[in-house]
Motif scaffolding. Structure first.
Motif, PDB file in Angstrom:
ATOM      1  N   THR A  55       0.819  -1.215   0.000  1.00  0.00           N
ATOM      2  CA  THR A  55       0.000   0.000   0.000  1.00  0.00           C
ATOM      3  C   THR A  55       0.853   1.264   0.000  1.00  0.00           C
ATOM      4  N   LEU A  56       2.150   1.135   0.290  1.00  0.00           N
ATOM      5  CA  LEU A  56       3.027   2.302   0.351  1.00  0.00           C
ATOM      6  C   LEU A  56       3.620   2.656  -1.004  1.00  0.00           C
ATOM      7  N   LYS A  57       3.560   1.736  -1.963  1.00  0.00           N
ATOM      8  CA  LYS A  57       4.147   1.915  -3.292  1.00  0.00           C
ATOM      9  C   LYS A  57       5.666   2.079  -3.236  1.00  0.00           C
ATOM     10  N   ILE A  58       6.253   1.684  -2.107  1.00  0.00           N
ATOM     11  CA  ILE A  58       7.710   1.739  -1.918  1.00  0.00           C
ATOM     12  C   ILE A  58       8.189   0.340  -1.555  1.00  0.00           C
ATOM     13  N   THR A  59       9.238  -0.122  -2.225  1.00  0.00           N
ATOM     14  CA  THR A  59       9.810  -1.424  -1.914  1.00  0.00           C
ATOM     15  C   THR A  59      11.309  -1.268  -1.660  1.00  0.00           C
ATOM     16  N   LYS A  60      11.874  -2.265  -1.007  1.00  0.00           N
ATOM     17  CA  LYS A  60      13.321  -2.230  -0.784  1.00  0.00           C
ATOM     18  C   LYS A  60      14.075  -2.181  -2.109  1.00  0.00           C
ATOM     19  N   LEU A  61      13.567  -2.886  -3.100  1.00  0.00           N
ATOM     20  CA  LEU A  61      14.237  -2.927  -4.391  1.00  0.00           C
ATOM     21  C   LEU A  61      14.329  -1.519  -4.991  1.00  0.00           C
ATOM     22  N   LYS A  62      13.245  -0.768  -4.910  1.00  0.00           N
ATOM     23  CA  LYS A  62      13.269   0.595  -5.448  1.00  0.00           C
ATOM     24  C   LYS A  62      14.194   1.494  -4.615  1.00  0.00           C
ATOM     25  N   CYS A  63      14.245   1.218  -3.324  1.00  0.00           N
ATOM     26  CA  CYS A  63      15.177   1.980  -2.474  1.00  0.00           C
ATOM     27  C   CYS A  63      16.629   1.717  -2.881  1.00  0.00           C
ATOM     28  N   TYR A  64      16.939   0.443  -3.144  1.00  0.00           N
ATOM     29  CA  TYR A  64      18.291   0.104  -3.595  1.00  0.00           C
ATOM     30  C   TYR A  64      18.628   0.850  -4.888  1.00  0.00           C
ATOM     31  N   HIS A  65      17.682   0.819  -5.807  1.00  0.00           N
ATOM     32  CA  HIS A  65      17.911   1.463  -7.103  1.00  0.00           C
ATOM     33  C   HIS A  65      18.118   2.959  -6.925  1.00  0.00           C
ATOM     34  N   LYS A  66      17.319   3.567  -6.043  1.00  0.00           N
ATOM     35  CA  LYS A  66      17.445   5.013  -5.801  1.00  0.00           C
ATOM     36  C   LYS A  66      18.796   5.344  -5.189  1.00  0.00           C
ATOM     37  N   ILE A  67      19.276   4.495  -4.295  1.00  0.00           N
ATOM     38  CA  ILE A  67      20.603   4.730  -3.678  1.00  0.00           C
ATOM     39  C   ILE A  67      21.682   4.728  -4.742  1.00  0.00           C
ATOM     40  N   VAL A  68      21.638   3.760  -5.642  1.00  0.00           N
ATOM     41  CA  VAL A  68      22.650   3.668  -6.702  1.00  0.00           C
ATOM     42  C   VAL A  68      22.587   4.902  -7.597  1.00  0.00           C
ATOM     43  N   ASN A  69      21.392   5.363  -7.899  1.00  0.00           N
ATOM     44  CA  ASN A  69      21.242   6.528  -8.780  1.00  0.00           C
ATOM     45  C   ASN A  69      21.632   7.834  -8.096  1.00  0.00           C
ATOM     46  N   SER A  70      21.476   7.896  -6.780  1.00  0.00           N
ATOM     47  CA  SER A  70      21.584   9.178  -6.071  1.00  0.00           C
ATOM     48  C   SER A  70      22.965   9.465  -5.514  1.00  0.00           C
ATOM     49  N   LEU A  71      23.651   8.450  -5.030  1.00  0.00           N
ATOM     50  CA  LEU A  71      24.916   8.696  -4.333  1.00  0.00           C
ATOM     51  C   LEU A  71      26.014   9.127  -5.303  1.00  0.00           C
ATOM     52  N   PRO A  72      26.931   9.945  -4.841  1.00  0.00           N
ATOM     53  CA  PRO A  72      28.055  10.389  -5.692  1.00  0.00           C
ATOM     54  C   PRO A  72      29.092   9.278  -5.829  1.00  0.00           C
ATOM     55  N   PRO A  73      29.989   9.384  -6.816  1.00  0.00           N
ATOM     56  CA  PRO A  73      31.036   8.351  -7.015  1.00  0.00           C
ATOM     57  C   PRO A  73      31.913   8.109  -5.797  1.00  0.00           C
ATOM     58  N   SER A  74      32.007   9.094  -4.920  1.00  0.00           N
ATOM     59  CA  SER A  74      32.844   8.911  -3.729  1.00  0.00           C
ATOM     60  C   SER A  74      32.311   7.828  -2.802  1.00  0.00           C
TER      61      SER A  74
END
Length: 787
Positions: free
Chosen positions: A188-207
């Protein structure tokens, strides 16, 4: 503006939650793996766009007049004039509902009311420029109130405003862990761990390379398990762009596999050169494509591969060169690759062979398949099938047939192998062998597609009985086979599907399926259109009737009653059930169907069929049904005649006589007089009846009435002879039989020919003479009864 005002009013009045309110502005479902750029509208006001260009949220600046009013409201609030400040804030909201400032002031005004203060704070944060700290503060308040959905939205907004902060991502993941532990409906939240993982990879800087790699691997694993290869490639590509130096050979292997799956072969070559030490010499040439346009094309000339390169990476390089058309390089590299042991690298052999076959290079593909089929580890049906298809495309038909038979040794029911062998044998004119190869063993899982194709082939070559058998098997996919009488009773009373029968068997503690049910391959998508099913069903009935396969007819018609695809033809199916029961002498079930038919469709045909069935039923339990059936029947002739016949057969002679007399009074026809006479003679033959002579006289009187009404000398003389024969008045019986012989025939019919009682009369004379005058008996036999 009207929409904004309406949404704000609904939220403030409690008609919608903040989650519903925010969803009207943007869709958070895919926000976790989309990087949205900040843009500006025509007024210079910043707002966010989704990937599709839809509005996510916007930030509105107060015009000069309202800004002054807002300043005055804050001043009144500071002076303690709370009511005046609140009215001013509401006036600003009324004119510009998307400005954040009045909501911020109202949140402070309602500090004593936590619920209202939180509502105004959420609206203010939602309409204000990005402020991750404010969203984290609101998330903490939501957490205290155990409002998990609102807390999740706050974390998501904080991440959107400050996506590079790993702490925000971790808080959202911790909340998901907590919700999983308490079995909260996370969907019901429309948020999953998988999407969180994907967002982390997309968001964090190369450092943050190590963190990116950690969550990229988690995301790729789950995407692979869910068969979402495009998303898996997207997250791996994002990680590679940011921290390619952290990719191990195993990571490179996974990345290349995903790229090959999405046909990005040129990118694979670049990765081999950069990360695997492969040296490639190529040239770019200009050519015309099929549309006549000039385009650049890369020709690969040489390739140097390090000896230390893993064999699975070598196989992927080969696959890329195959799809890029570098066949000269492929031929060279393939020789080196074939030196590897088949036992260890057989799966890689299969990958390369699949690429070669898909590009039409069957001569090279067979070089990989030959060692595979000779290996004990890869002596499998799937490998033999590829071997056979490759040989067939190379024109080696005889060798291909042998390989197809090897497929059937490993997978006896394999439909593709059977189809191919059938096609080859049919082309060679070996029709019987070709038809036999399509035969499947019903003890195992059966292909409905192959059954249908077998039906077409059998019909083409006029193998009608086998066609009937195969067609019945195909129809059993949607038809039901009954195990006992109670199931048939249920099918007759209910217009339902096979599920009801399965539930009924479960309730009885029985197996859901009949012991002879065929198990079809559930992965197949074969399905006949309802009209096609109906036409095929009718064809099966016609063939079964033509070849007198009446029990097959009965199985087909009974099974069709429970077919959902034939539900619109239920009335016709029930009549076919009646016909099948009559032909197979199943009179008990025939009576079940004719009862319904006679009540729904009263006619002469219905009465004749009902009478036919009743005559063959052993039990006399249908009298009450007949009385109910004819209770409202306006045709008294049919009613009295039918009921009279029924009671006469069942031995209730007085009741039968009553109905015959009523019938005779109304119509005065010869049939009624004959039936009355027969009933009286039968009664006279009973030992329990007194005054036999009076009954015989009455019967003879009605026989005379019959003779007067029936204008047919041969029939009347024959029937009078039968009466005297029954009464043992043989001299008069002989006289009337002789008269019947002297008369002409009754009638001549185009369909049935001559209607004549000469043979019957002669045979009865033979019976009268055979004991006392054999010569006369022989005379009648020789003169009238000669075949």
């Amino acid at each position: 503006m009207e929409v904004d005002k309406d949404l704000t009013s609904k939220f403030l009045s409690g008609e919608m939650s903040f989650a519903e309110y925010s969803n009207e502005w943007y869709n958070i479902e895919d926000e976790e793996d989309i990087d949205e750029p900040t843009k500006k509208n025509n007024d210079g006001e910043p707002f966010m766009l989704t990937e599709k260009g839809n509005r996510r949220r916007k930030f509105t600046r107060l015009p000069q007049g309202l800004a002054g009013l807002m300043g005055e409201a804050n001043l009144r609030f500071a002076r303690g004039e709370r009511d005046t400040a609140e009215k001013m804030c509401h006036e600003i909201i009324k004119q510009l509902p998307t400005a954040p400032e009045p909501y911020q002031t109202l949140a402070q005004l309602y500090e004593h009311d936590v619920e209202k203060s939180l509502q105004f704070s959420l609206l203010a944060a939602h309409l204000s420029p990005p402020d991750a700290n404010e969203w984290l503060r609101l998330a903490a308040i939501s957490k205290e109130r155990n409002d998990y959905k609102q807390e999740m939205i706050c974390y998501t907004q904080a991440i959107a405003d400050e996506s590079h902060n790993i702490d925000n991502h971790m808080k959202r993941l911790d909340l998901l862990d907590k919700l999983e532990a308490i079995k909260y409906p996370i969907q019901t939240l429309k948020i999953t761990k998988l999407k969180c993982y994907h967002k982390i990879v997309n968001s964090l800087p190369p450092s943050e390379g190590e963190t990116i790699m950690k969550y990229a691997k988690l995301a790729v694993t789950q995407y692979h398990n869910n068969n979402e290869m495009e998303r898996a490639l997207a997250v791996m590509s994002s990680a590679y762009k940011k921290c390619s130096t952290l990719f191990s050979l195993q990571d490179i292997n996974i990345f290349l596999e995903l790229l090959i799956g999405q046909k990005q072969f040129q990118t694979c070559i670049e990765i081999f050169v950069v990360n695997a030490g492969v040296e490639i010499e190529a040239e770019i040439v200009t050519v015309k494509n099929s549309e006549g346009k000039i385009e650049e094309q890369t020709n690969y000339l040489k390739c140097s591969i390090p000896n230390s390169l893993a064999i699975d990476l070598k196989s992927k390089l080969l696959v890329c060169f195959i799809y890029l058309g570098a066949i000269n390089l492929v031929q060279t590299l393939l020789k080196d690759f074939l030196e590897n042991s088949v036992e260890k690298a057989g799966d890689l052999y299969m990958d390369i062979e699949e690429a070669l076959s898909s590009m039409g290079h069957h001569e090279l593909a067979i070089q990989l398949l030959e060692p595979l089929v000779q290996s004990n580890s890869f002596d499998l049906g799937a490998v033999w099938l590829k071997h056979a298809e490759c040989l067939y495309k190379l024109g080696r038909v005889e060798d291909a047939v042998s390989s197809y038979y090897n497929v059937l040794k490993h997978v006896p029911q394999h439909p593709d192998a059977r189809r191919k062998i059938f096609t080859i044998l049919e082309a060679k004119g070996q029709i019987d062998e070709a038809l036999d190869i399509l035969e499947q063993d019903f003890k195992y899982v059966v292909s409905a597609n192959l059954l249908f194709e077998q039906c077409i082939a059998l019909k083409k070559y006029n193998r009608w009985l086998k066609y009937l058998e195969t067609g019945e098997a195909l129809l059993s996919k949607t038809f039901v086979r009954f195990t006992h009488q109670e199931e048939l009773n249920m099918a007759c009373k209910n217009r339902c599907g096979i599920d009801l029968i399965h539930n009924f068997r479960t309730m009885r503690g029985e197996n859901q399926y009949h012991e002879n049910d065929i198990q079809f391959d559930e992965d197949e998508t074969f399905k006949m259109h309802p009209q096609e099913t109906w036409e095929f069903f009718i064809e099966m009935l016609n063939i079964a009737c033509h070849f007198k396969q009446y029990f097959t007819m009965q199985r087909l018609t009974f099974g069709a009653m429970m077919s959902k695809s034939l539900a619109s033809h239920r009335v016709e199916i029930e009549f076919y059930c009646l016909q099948a029961c009559l032909l197979s002498n199943d009179n008990q079930n025939a009576f079940r169907f004719i009862r319904e038919f006679a009540q729904k469709h009263p006619s002469s045909r219905s009465w004749n069929l009902l009478n036919l069935v009743i005559n063959y039923i052993d039990r006399n339990t249908h009298s009450k049904f007949l009385l109910r059936l004819f209770q409202r029947e306006s045709n008294h002739v049919v009613k009295n005649l039918f009921l009279g016949n029924n009671f006469l057969i069942s031995g209730r002679y007085l009741v039968a006589l009553k109905y015959y007399l009523e019938y005779h009074e109304k119509c005065r026809d010869p049939l009624s007089a004959l039936l009355i006479a027969i009933t009286i003679f039968v009664m006279a033959a009973q030992r329990t009846v007194d005054k036999h002579h009076n009954l015989i006289l009455q019967g003879m009187a009605y026989m005379q009435t019959y003779c007067n009404l029936r204008k047919c000398d041969q029939e009347t003389n024959y029937n009078m002879g039968r009466v005297y024969h029954m009464l043992n008045i043989n001299n008069l019986a002989i006289e009337y039989y002789e008269r019947a012989l002297a008369c002409g025939s009754i009638a001549e019919c185009e369909e049935h020919g001559l209607l004549d009682l000469t043979k019957e009369a002669a045979f009865n004379l033979y019976l009268l003479y055979k004991d006392h005058s054999p010569i006369m008996a022989k005379k009648y036999l020789s003169n009238y009864i000669v075949i």
